[in-house]
Design a protein around this motif. Structure first.
Motif, PDB file in Angstrom:
ATOM      1  N   LYS A  21     -22.877  -9.063   9.405  1.00 23.30           N
ATOM      2  CA  LYS A  21     -21.898  -9.088   8.117  1.00 23.30           C
ATOM      3  C   LYS A  21     -20.424  -9.434   8.809  1.00 23.30           C
ATOM      4  CE  LYS A  21     -23.664  -7.332   4.199  1.00 23.30           C
ATOM      5  NZ  LYS A  21     -23.614  -6.114   3.380  1.00 23.30           N
ATOM      6  N   GLU A  48      -3.339   4.938   7.983  1.00 23.24           N
ATOM      7  CA  GLU A  48      -3.224   5.273   6.729  1.00 23.24           C
ATOM      8  C   GLU A  48      -3.383   6.928   6.385  1.00 23.24           C
ATOM      9  OE1 GLU A  48      -5.945   4.300   3.016  1.00 23.24           O
ATOM     10  OE2 GLU A  48      -5.344   2.596   4.022  1.00 23.24           O
ATOM     11  N   ASP A  49      -4.341   7.598   6.994  1.00 22.18           N
ATOM     12  CA  ASP A  49      -4.576   8.921   7.034  1.00 22.18           C
ATOM     13  C   ASP A  49      -3.537   9.712   7.521  1.00 22.18           C
ATOM     14  OD1 ASP A  49      -6.908   8.674   5.968  1.00 22.18           O
ATOM     15  OD2 ASP A  49      -8.149   9.280   7.681  1.00 22.18           O
ATOM     16  N   GLU A  53       0.526  13.570   3.087  1.00 25.86           N
ATOM     17  CA  GLU A  53       0.311  13.349   1.698  1.00 25.86           C
ATOM     18  C   GLU A  53       0.900  14.931   1.076  1.00 25.86           C
ATOM     19  OE1 GLU A  53      -3.579  12.864   0.958  1.00 25.86           O
ATOM     20  OE2 GLU A  53      -3.439  10.803   0.997  1.00 25.86           O
TER      21      GLU A  53
END
Lengths: 75, 186
Positions: A21, A48-49, A53
């Protein structure tokens, strides 16, 4: 001749169907191999991690538990 | 053996996903202790009358009895999933304002800004735990399912390895049940 930093690589396994794919997906793009595409995607995810946060604090937890009791999800 | 888990914050469409998987032919485990009501007219599709999180917290939930079955464990329960088992998690996401509106209606009290923040943090924590534990998961947006059920259910089906009868599963989505929609000002 200057010697650049040696890049070290290792191998990870992915399902063949996924590999195929990805091969189809990168056709006509700037990616020259499945490995370079997978490296790019994984770097994006890791970056992104790394965005800090706000944590789920004790106060948040008590508030959530109180609400879950009212909603019937906790005793 | 795999334990299939439908998760997400309460009111994020977890019951809808349980119905989709049931219609799609999966073995879905739930009891009927908690009856359908105006908030979930088709039922809650939960075990332990919705109190499964308590059993998980106590370490007394017999997860092995639900091998290859789908169960619902909402976001707060994710950190209590027994270790050393294989899970596939479908994690529901929904606009947080819609979730708050739906919860407020259910509780009969308007939730505060602090409640919203706490649930947002819980959502982040649950997803972080899934990543850190290397649990296979897919996020599914409730609003996308309502708008385009076939495309979203096909994506879920791919994640599950093609076990769903998609044509049948699509019939579980009833846009009329899409309430507490956020108003978009024109």
């Amino acid at each position: 001749m200057t010697e650049g930093k040696e890049k070290k690589y290792t191998t990870v396994s992915i399902p063949t169907t996924l590999f195929k794919k990805i091969e189809r997906r990168i056709k006509g793009t700037g990616f020259t191999s499945v490995s370079s595409y997978v490296t790019y995607v994984l770097r994006e995810i890791i970056a992104e991690d790394e965005v800090p946060e706000e944590p789920f604090s004790k106060e948040d937890e008590e508030r959530v538990k109180e609400r879950l009791r009212a909603l019937g999800y906790l005793e | 053996m795999v334990n299939y888990i439908v998760s997400g914050l309460e009111r994020s469409g977890t019951s809808m996903m349980m119905q989709i998987l049931l219609k799609g032919g999966m073995k879905v485990a739930y009891d009927t202790k908690r009856k359908p009501d105006e908030h979930n007219p088709r039922g809650y599709f939960e075990l332990e009358g919705g109190k499964i999180i308590n059993r998980l917290m106590e370490g007394t939930f017999p997860m092995e009895q639900y091998d290859d079955m789908v169960i619902k464990v909402t976001a707060y329960g994710i950190k209590y999933l027994p270790k050393n088992r294989r899970y596939k998690v479908i994690y529901m996401l929904r606009d947080l304002d819609e979730i708050m509106a739906s919860m407020s209606k259910m509780i009969g009290e308007k939730l505060s800004k602090e409640d919203r923040i706490a649930f947002e943090h819980l959502n982040n924590l649950a997803l972080k735990i899934l990543k850190e534990r290397g649990i296979e998961y897919i996020t599914v947006n409730y609003n996308d399912v309502v708008k385009n059920p076939r495309a979203e259910i096909e994506r879920v089906n791919e994640f599950l390895g093609g076990v769903l009868d998609v044509d049948s599963a699509v019939k579980a989505v009833d846009p009329k049940l899409y309430r507490n929609r956020k108003e978009v000002k024109k």
